[in-house]
Design a protein around this motif. Structure first.
Motif, PDB file in Angstrom:
ATOM      1  N   ARG A 251       0.814  -1.210   0.000  1.00 22.95           N
ATOM      2  CA  ARG A 251       0.000   0.000   0.000  1.00 22.95           C
ATOM      3  C   ARG A 251       0.851   1.265   0.000  1.00 22.95           C
ATOM      4  N   MET A 252       2.092   1.133   0.451  1.00 26.94           N
ATOM      5  CA  MET A 252       2.974   2.301   0.529  1.00 26.94           C
ATOM      6  C   MET A 252       3.677   2.591  -0.801  1.00 26.94           C
ATOM      7  N   ASN A 352      -0.952   3.023   5.385  1.00 30.77           N
ATOM      8  CA  ASN A 352      -1.963   3.498   4.443  1.00 30.77           C
ATOM      9  C   ASN A 352      -3.019   2.398   4.368  1.00 30.77           C
ATOM     10  N   PHE A 353      -3.956   2.435   5.312  1.00 30.00           N
ATOM     11  CA  PHE A 353      -4.888   1.310   5.421  1.00 30.00           C
ATOM     12  C   PHE A 353      -6.154   1.553   4.600  1.00 30.00           C
ATOM     13  N   ALA A 377      -1.050   7.032  12.061  1.00 32.14           N
ATOM     14  CA  ALA A 377      -1.039   7.992  10.957  1.00 32.14           C
ATOM     15  C   ALA A 377      -1.297   7.241   9.654  1.00 32.14           C
ATOM     16  N   SER A 378      -2.305   7.677   8.923  1.00 39.43           N
ATOM     17  CA  SER A 378      -2.631   7.049   7.646  1.00 39.43           C
ATOM     18  C   SER A 378      -2.514   8.076   6.530  1.00 39.43           C
ATOM     19  N   LEU A 379      -1.975   7.638   5.406  1.00 38.45           N
ATOM     20  CA  LEU A 379      -1.788   8.525   4.262  1.00 38.45           C
ATOM     21  C   LEU A 379      -3.077   8.618   3.442  1.00 38.45           C
ATOM     22  N   ALA A 414     -13.952   3.538   7.804  1.00 42.18           N
ATOM     23  CA  ALA A 414     -12.965   2.725   8.524  1.00 42.18           C
ATOM     24  C   ALA A 414     -12.131   3.594   9.464  1.00 42.18           C
ATOM     25  N   PHE A 415     -11.740   4.767   8.979  1.00 41.05           N
ATOM     26  CA  PHE A 415     -10.933   5.668   9.813  1.00 41.05           C
ATOM     27  C   PHE A 415     -11.723   6.108  11.045  1.00 41.05           C
TER      28      PHE A 415
END
Length: 450
Positions: A251-252, A352-353, A377-379, A414-415
């Motif tokens: 995902r990154m 980055n989920f 922390a998610s992108l 989800a967040f």
């Protein structure tokens, strides 16, 4: 050594062929033309062999050396000057064309270069090199095309040694932070500042009372001794531990295709890592890092440490890390970190989920929170927002906008589901990640949560 005919050689060959053709058209006998051609091309071949032999012997006797002067390291996307120093012995100058063999991931400006090498004189050739990928860049021996003494050949040689240099993330964000912090202008890049006088939990010093200082911090014994109001000043707790848990999985690998080198999501994560490390070290905390989402055995562990050399040491560990096509196992990463780190720390979980990752991520966060304070922390992809904002003019664009809305809604749900259990969350576009992490870190320190 390789050999190529020069322009002079090709022109001479062409002239001989043209003369023979004109002679045949003009009525000369074929036998006479054949004799002429044999003499012309035979003489040229003999002259060419003599030219090559003399030039090769003179070049070897000249003992030409090339020394490459490289910077100690490169920064991603930043051009640096590279110098090539030539020394020549003998009596004759040499006309050469030079092309240095920089790594395929390094762009060059100023090559190839036409150079005259003069005996007993240092000749310097300079060009600009700019790396486009982090890791290790190799500089192989240079190609040099030598003009022979009679200008009939270009003799191709390799000269110099193979050298390697590290390519680090760009430290510009850290340098800008340090500069703005010195001028008290951090708000220009979005960094929030907090009033430090009289706050925090660790005693710092005694100071004369000023309007606005908390009355509860007045030191009455010191006040009686000095006959003026004295307050105790405090600072945020020091000697705490910050761990960066960095996802290197598939995902990154996202990239918003912005203009410029180093705009990929993972490159931006490393920039944010450097900035937060710099700030935390300045606050007196120890900083460490662990990667996950890599093939077995390729994960990196940097034990927490303090000191001015920590940032460089951390980047020395992470500079070559690249995101992989591997699935990121959140639960396994949490178990691995708990096994490595016993002391309570602020764990900054960078990933980055997607909505399908919610269940596994919640388990991992629950496990980490049993010992540590966790900031997740998610992108957020800029491309999704751009798709949502684009005008709808065709059926295809309507499908694109609807798909982007659906994706964003699932991700936001989800967040929010995870954030409902823990407010320590950051959702930011990659280029804003560093600023958001610094702000949240300072807020955590201010609240004494670690």
């Amino acid at each position: 050594m390789r050999l190529a005919p020069s322009g002079v050689m090709l022109a001479t060959l062409g002239a001989g062929a043209a003369i023979a053709l004109v002679a045949l058209i003009g009525g000369f006998s074929a036998a006479g033309v054949a004799v002429f051609a044999a003499l012309w091309f035979g003489s040229l071949a003999t002259l060419g062999l003599a030219d090559y032999a003399l030039s090769k012997r003179a070049w070897d006797a000249a003992a030409v050396t090339m020394t490459r002067h490289l910077p100690a390291a490169f920064a991603l996307g930043v051009q640096k000057r590279v110098q090539l120093h030539f020394t020549v012995s003998g009596q004759y100058p040499w006309q050469v064309r030079l092309h240095d063999h920089a790594d395929a991931t390094v762009t060059t400006d100023g090559l190839p270069a036409a150079v005259e090498l003069i005996p007993e004189k240092l000749t310097v050739v300079e060009y600009a090199a700019g790396p486009t990928r982090r890791g290790t860049a190799a500089f192989a021996p240079a190609d040099i095309a030598i003009r022979s003494r009679l200008r009939l050949w270009e003799i191709l040689e390799r000269i110099g040694e193979t050298e390697h240099r590290r390519v680090y993330p760009d430290f510009a964000q850290v340098a800008r932070y340090a500069w703005l912090a010195g001028d008290r202008r951090l708000a220009e890049i979005g960094i929030k500042t907090y009033l430090q006088r009289g706050e925090g939990t660790d005693f710092k010093q005694l100071s004369e009372y000023r309007i606005g200082d908390p009355v509860r911090h007045i030191d009455w014994k010191a006040t009686l001794r000095s006959e003026k109001l004295v307050v105790r000043q405090f600072q945020n707790e020091r000697d705490q531990c910050v761990i960066l848990l960095i996802d290197c999985g598939r995902r990154m690998r996202a990239d918003d295709k912005q203009q410029g080198i180093g705009a990929g999501h993972f490159d931006q994560v490393l920039n944010a890592t450097m900035l937060l490390t710099y700030v935390a070290l300045r606050q007196g905390d120890a900083v460490g890092a662990m990667t996950f989402g890599t093939p077995p055995g390729e994960e990196r562990w940097f034990a927490p440490r303090k000191g001015a050399a920590t940032l460089n040491a951390l980047m020395g560990e992470l500079y070559a890390v690249q995101p992989t096509p591997t699935h990121s196992d959140y639960l396994l990463a949490a178990q691995d970190l708990l096994r490595r780190l016993r002391k309570r720390a602020l764990v900054i979980f960078i990933t980055n989920f997607r909505d399908e990752d919610t269940g596994e991520l919640e388990q991992a966060l629950r496990l980490l929170r049993s010992r540590h304070l966790v900031l997740t922390a998610s992108l957020r992809e800029r491309a999704v927002g751009e798709l949502i904002a684009q005008p709808i003019s065709t059926v295809e664009s309507a499908l694109d906008v609807a798909s982007a809305h659906l994706y964003e809604q699932g991700r936001r749900t989800a967040f929010n589901q995870i954030a409902a259990r823990d407010a320590l969350m950051v959702d930011a576009e990659p280029q804003r990640l560093g600023v958001e992490l610094v702000n949240r870190y300072q807020a955590v320190k201010k609240a004494g949560m670690i």
